[in-house]
Design a protein around this motif. Structure first.
Motif, PDB file in Angstrom:
ATOM      1  N   PRO A 172      32.188   9.918  -3.795  1.00 25.52           N
ATOM      2  CA  PRO A 172      32.362  11.030  -2.867  1.00 25.52           C
ATOM      3  C   PRO A 172      32.855  10.597  -1.485  1.00 25.52           C
ATOM      4  O   PRO A 172      33.377  11.407  -0.734  1.00 25.52           O
ATOM      5  CB  PRO A 172      30.964  11.647  -2.770  1.00 25.52           C
ATOM      6  CG  PRO A 172      30.221  11.141  -3.937  1.00 25.52           C
ATOM      7  CD  PRO A 172      30.830   9.836  -4.313  1.00 25.52           C
ATOM      8  N   ARG A 173      32.697   9.324  -1.178  1.00 24.59           N
ATOM      9  CA  ARG A 173      33.173   8.816   0.113  1.00 24.59           C
ATOM     10  C   ARG A 173      34.684   9.018   0.270  1.00 24.59           C
ATOM     11  O   ARG A 173      35.167   9.259   1.365  1.00 24.59           O
ATOM     12  CB  ARG A 173      32.812   7.345   0.216  1.00 24.59           C
ATOM     13  CG  ARG A 173      33.215   6.720   1.491  1.00 24.59           C
ATOM     14  CD  ARG A 173      32.714   5.297   1.557  1.00 24.59           C
ATOM     15  NE  ARG A 173      33.431   4.608   2.605  1.00 24.59           N
ATOM     16  CZ  ARG A 173      33.749   3.352   2.573  1.00 24.59           C
ATOM     17  NH1 ARG A 173      33.393   2.619   1.551  1.00 24.59           N
ATOM     18  NH2 ARG A 173      34.400   2.798   3.556  1.00 24.59           N
ATOM     19  N   TYR A 174      35.420   8.909  -0.810  1.00 26.53           N
ATOM     20  CA  TYR A 174      36.857   9.174  -0.779  1.00 26.53           C
ATOM     21  C   TYR A 174      37.181  10.588  -1.257  1.00 26.53           C
ATOM     22  O   TYR A 174      38.152  11.182  -0.827  1.00 26.53           O
ATOM     23  CB  TYR A 174      37.607   8.171  -1.668  1.00 26.53           C
ATOM     24  CG  TYR A 174      37.858   6.848  -1.019  1.00 26.53           C
ATOM     25  CD1 TYR A 174      39.083   6.558  -0.462  1.00 26.53           C
ATOM     26  CD2 TYR A 174      36.860   5.889  -0.959  1.00 26.53           C
ATOM     27  CE1 TYR A 174      39.323   5.332   0.141  1.00 26.53           C
ATOM     28  CE2 TYR A 174      37.080   4.669  -0.369  1.00 26.53           C
ATOM     29  CZ  TYR A 174      38.320   4.392   0.178  1.00 26.53           C
ATOM     30  OH  TYR A 174      38.540   3.185   0.776  1.00 26.53           O
ATOM     31  N   GLY A 175      36.378  11.107  -2.178  1.00 31.68           N
ATOM     32  CA  GLY A 175      36.655  12.429  -2.734  1.00 31.68           C
ATOM     33  C   GLY A 175      36.482  13.553  -1.733  1.00 31.68           C
ATOM     34  O   GLY A 175      37.268  14.502  -1.703  1.00 31.68           O
ATOM     35  N   LEU A 176      35.474  13.458  -0.895  1.00 32.48           N
ATOM     36  CA  LEU A 176      35.207  14.513   0.087  1.00 32.48           C
ATOM     37  C   LEU A 176      36.311  14.636   1.136  1.00 32.48           C
ATOM     38  O   LEU A 176      36.807  15.741   1.374  1.00 32.48           O
ATOM     39  CB  LEU A 176      33.842  14.301   0.737  1.00 32.48           C
ATOM     40  CG  LEU A 176      33.319  15.432   1.591  1.00 32.48           C
ATOM     41  CD1 LEU A 176      33.166  16.706   0.774  1.00 32.48           C
ATOM     42  CD2 LEU A 176      31.982  15.044   2.201  1.00 32.48           C
ATOM     43  N   PRO A 177      36.752  13.535   1.770  1.00 35.24           N
ATOM     44  CA  PRO A 177      37.875  13.682   2.708  1.00 35.24           C
ATOM     45  C   PRO A 177      39.154  14.164   2.028  1.00 35.24           C
ATOM     46  O   PRO A 177      39.918  14.936   2.605  1.00 35.24           O
ATOM     47  CB  PRO A 177      38.062  12.283   3.284  1.00 35.24           C
ATOM     48  CG  PRO A 177      36.796  11.570   3.038  1.00 35.24           C
ATOM     49  CD  PRO A 177      36.193  12.185   1.825  1.00 35.24           C
ATOM     50  N   ALA A 178      39.377  13.710   0.789  1.00 35.17           N
ATOM     51  CA  ALA A 178      40.565  14.170   0.058  1.00 35.17           C
ATOM     52  C   ALA A 178      40.479  15.676  -0.198  1.00 35.17           C
ATOM     53  O   ALA A 178      41.482  16.389  -0.106  1.00 35.17           O
ATOM     54  CB  ALA A 178      40.708  13.418  -1.261  1.00 35.17           C
ATOM     55  N   ALA A 179      39.278  16.163  -0.505  1.00 37.07           N
ATOM     56  CA  ALA A 179      39.100  17.596  -0.733  1.00 37.07           C
ATOM     57  C   ALA A 179      39.317  18.383   0.559  1.00 37.07           C
ATOM     58  O   ALA A 179      39.964  19.442   0.542  1.00 37.07           O
ATOM     59  CB  ALA A 179      37.701  17.868  -1.290  1.00 37.07           C
ATOM     60  N   LEU A 180      38.778  17.887   1.659  1.00 39.00           N
ATOM     61  CA  LEU A 180      38.929  18.588   2.941  1.00 39.00           C
ATOM     62  C   LEU A 180      40.389  18.628   3.397  1.00 39.00           C
ATOM     63  O   LEU A 180      40.935  19.691   3.685  1.00 39.00           O
ATOM     64  CB  LEU A 180      38.075  17.911   4.014  1.00 39.00           C
ATOM     65  CG  LEU A 180      36.571  18.085   3.898  1.00 39.00           C
ATOM     66  CD1 LEU A 180      35.851  17.155   4.856  1.00 39.00           C
ATOM     67  CD2 LEU A 180      36.193  19.516   4.166  1.00 39.00           C
ATOM     68  N   ALA A 227      45.538  21.440   3.608  1.00 42.62           N
ATOM     69  CA  ALA A 227      46.992  21.241   3.539  1.00 42.62           C
ATOM     70  C   ALA A 227      47.619  22.108   2.452  1.00 42.62           C
ATOM     71  O   ALA A 227      48.676  22.719   2.671  1.00 42.62           O
ATOM     72  CB  ALA A 227      47.306  19.768   3.282  1.00 42.62           C
ATOM     73  N   THR A 228      46.975  22.204   1.315  1.00 39.56           N
ATOM     74  CA  THR A 228      47.496  23.045   0.232  1.00 39.56           C
ATOM     75  C   THR A 228      47.521  24.507   0.648  1.00 39.56           C
ATOM     76  O   THR A 228      48.494  25.219   0.387  1.00 39.56           O
ATOM     77  CB  THR A 228      46.653  22.869  -1.043  1.00 39.56           C
ATOM     78  OG1 THR A 228      46.667  21.494  -1.413  1.00 39.56           O
ATOM     79  CG2 THR A 228      47.200  23.698  -2.185  1.00 39.56           C
ATOM     80  N   ASP A 229      46.465  24.967   1.307  1.00 38.33           N
ATOM     81  CA  ASP A 229      46.429  26.362   1.761  1.00 38.33           C
ATOM     82  C   ASP A 229      47.515  26.650   2.789  1.00 38.33           C
ATOM     83  O   ASP A 229      48.163  27.687   2.748  1.00 38.33           O
ATOM     84  CB  ASP A 229      45.058  26.695   2.357  1.00 38.33           C
ATOM     85  CG  ASP A 229      43.979  26.775   1.293  1.00 38.33           C
ATOM     86  OD1 ASP A 229      44.318  27.038   0.125  1.00 38.33           O
ATOM     87  OD2 ASP A 229      42.805  26.560   1.621  1.00 38.33           O
ATOM     88  N   HIS A 270      41.651  27.013  -1.534  1.00 33.81           N
ATOM     89  CA  HIS A 270      41.732  25.723  -2.215  1.00 33.81           C
ATOM     90  C   HIS A 270      40.678  24.761  -1.678  1.00 33.81           C
ATOM     91  O   HIS A 270      40.118  23.962  -2.437  1.00 33.81           O
ATOM     92  CB  HIS A 270      43.123  25.103  -2.055  1.00 33.81           C
ATOM     93  CG  HIS A 270      44.165  25.761  -2.887  1.00 33.81           C
ATOM     94  ND1 HIS A 270      44.980  26.746  -2.394  1.00 33.81           N
ATOM     95  CD2 HIS A 270      44.527  25.576  -4.175  1.00 33.81           C
ATOM     96  CE1 HIS A 270      45.797  27.137  -3.352  1.00 33.81           C
ATOM     97  NE2 HIS A 270      45.543  26.438  -4.443  1.00 33.81           N
ATOM     98  N   LEU A 271      40.408  24.836  -0.392  1.00 35.28           N
ATOM     99  CA  LEU A 271      39.416  23.962   0.217  1.00 35.28           C
ATOM    100  C   LEU A 271      38.061  24.120  -0.468  1.00 35.28           C
ATOM    101  O   LEU A 271      37.427  23.138  -0.864  1.00 35.28           O
ATOM    102  CB  LEU A 271      39.295  24.258   1.712  1.00 35.28           C
ATOM    103  CG  LEU A 271      38.168  23.563   2.463  1.00 35.28           C
ATOM    104  CD1 LEU A 271      38.385  22.068   2.496  1.00 35.28           C
ATOM    105  CD2 LEU A 271      38.043  24.127   3.850  1.00 35.28           C
TER     106      LEU A 271
END
Length: 165
Positions: A47-55, A60-62, A72-73
């Protein structure tokens, strides 16, 4: 994989998903490449990398696609929350990655309906499931195999090479 490689690939996936695929692949639904990226980053690095990627990816996608800001967030954050307890178990297993991306894509699609309904849209849960969530999950799963082979950590590549020697 180094941080700059992850960042560069992520930007490439965002551009591919929002600027190239809608014109090359005119049928809907399109595979959600950023959701796959968030799932794989959570699998490989936690989650250390997954959470910033999700945020970052969700916002950015939205912004790039012009959809409901936060839609999307929230979906990507739910994906990380679903995978957080299992990331050490599922790490670096190709078959489990395929199945997890399929099921998380289904859950994310249905959570997207929840977000749209909360925003006031009139959407049928069942029609959305059969018409959008299920086909998108079917497209996301094979795409995840390609990204899995490309993004898996270097230590796993060496371990696979030792098996063949």
């Amino acid at each position: 994989m180094r941080n700059w490689e992850i960042l560069g690939t992520s930007v490439l996936l965002l551009l591919l998903q929002s600027a190239v695929l809608p014109f090359v692949w005119p049928v809907l639904p399109l595979p959600d490449l950023w959701l796959i990226a968030v799932i794989l980053l959570t699998f490989f690095y936690g989650p250390r990398y997954g959470l910033p990627a999700a945020l970052i990816g969700g916002l950015a996608t939205d912004v790039v696609t012009g959809t409901l800001v936060g839609g999307h967030l929230l979906v990507y954050l739910v994906a990380v929350a679903l995978l957080r307890p299992f990331w050490r178990i599922l790490q670096n297993r190709l078959r489990l990655t395929f199945l997890a991306v399929f099921f998380v894509s289904l859950v994310a699609g249905e959570f997207g309906v929840f977000v749209a309904k909360a925003a006031g849209a009139e959407i049928s849960w069942l029609r959305y499931f059969w018409g959008t969530a299920l086909p998108q999950a079917v497209m996301n799963a094979p795409c995840s195999v390609l990204l899995h082979l490309w993004w898996r950590p270097q230590r796993e590549r060496y371990r696979d090479a030792e098996k063949f020697l």
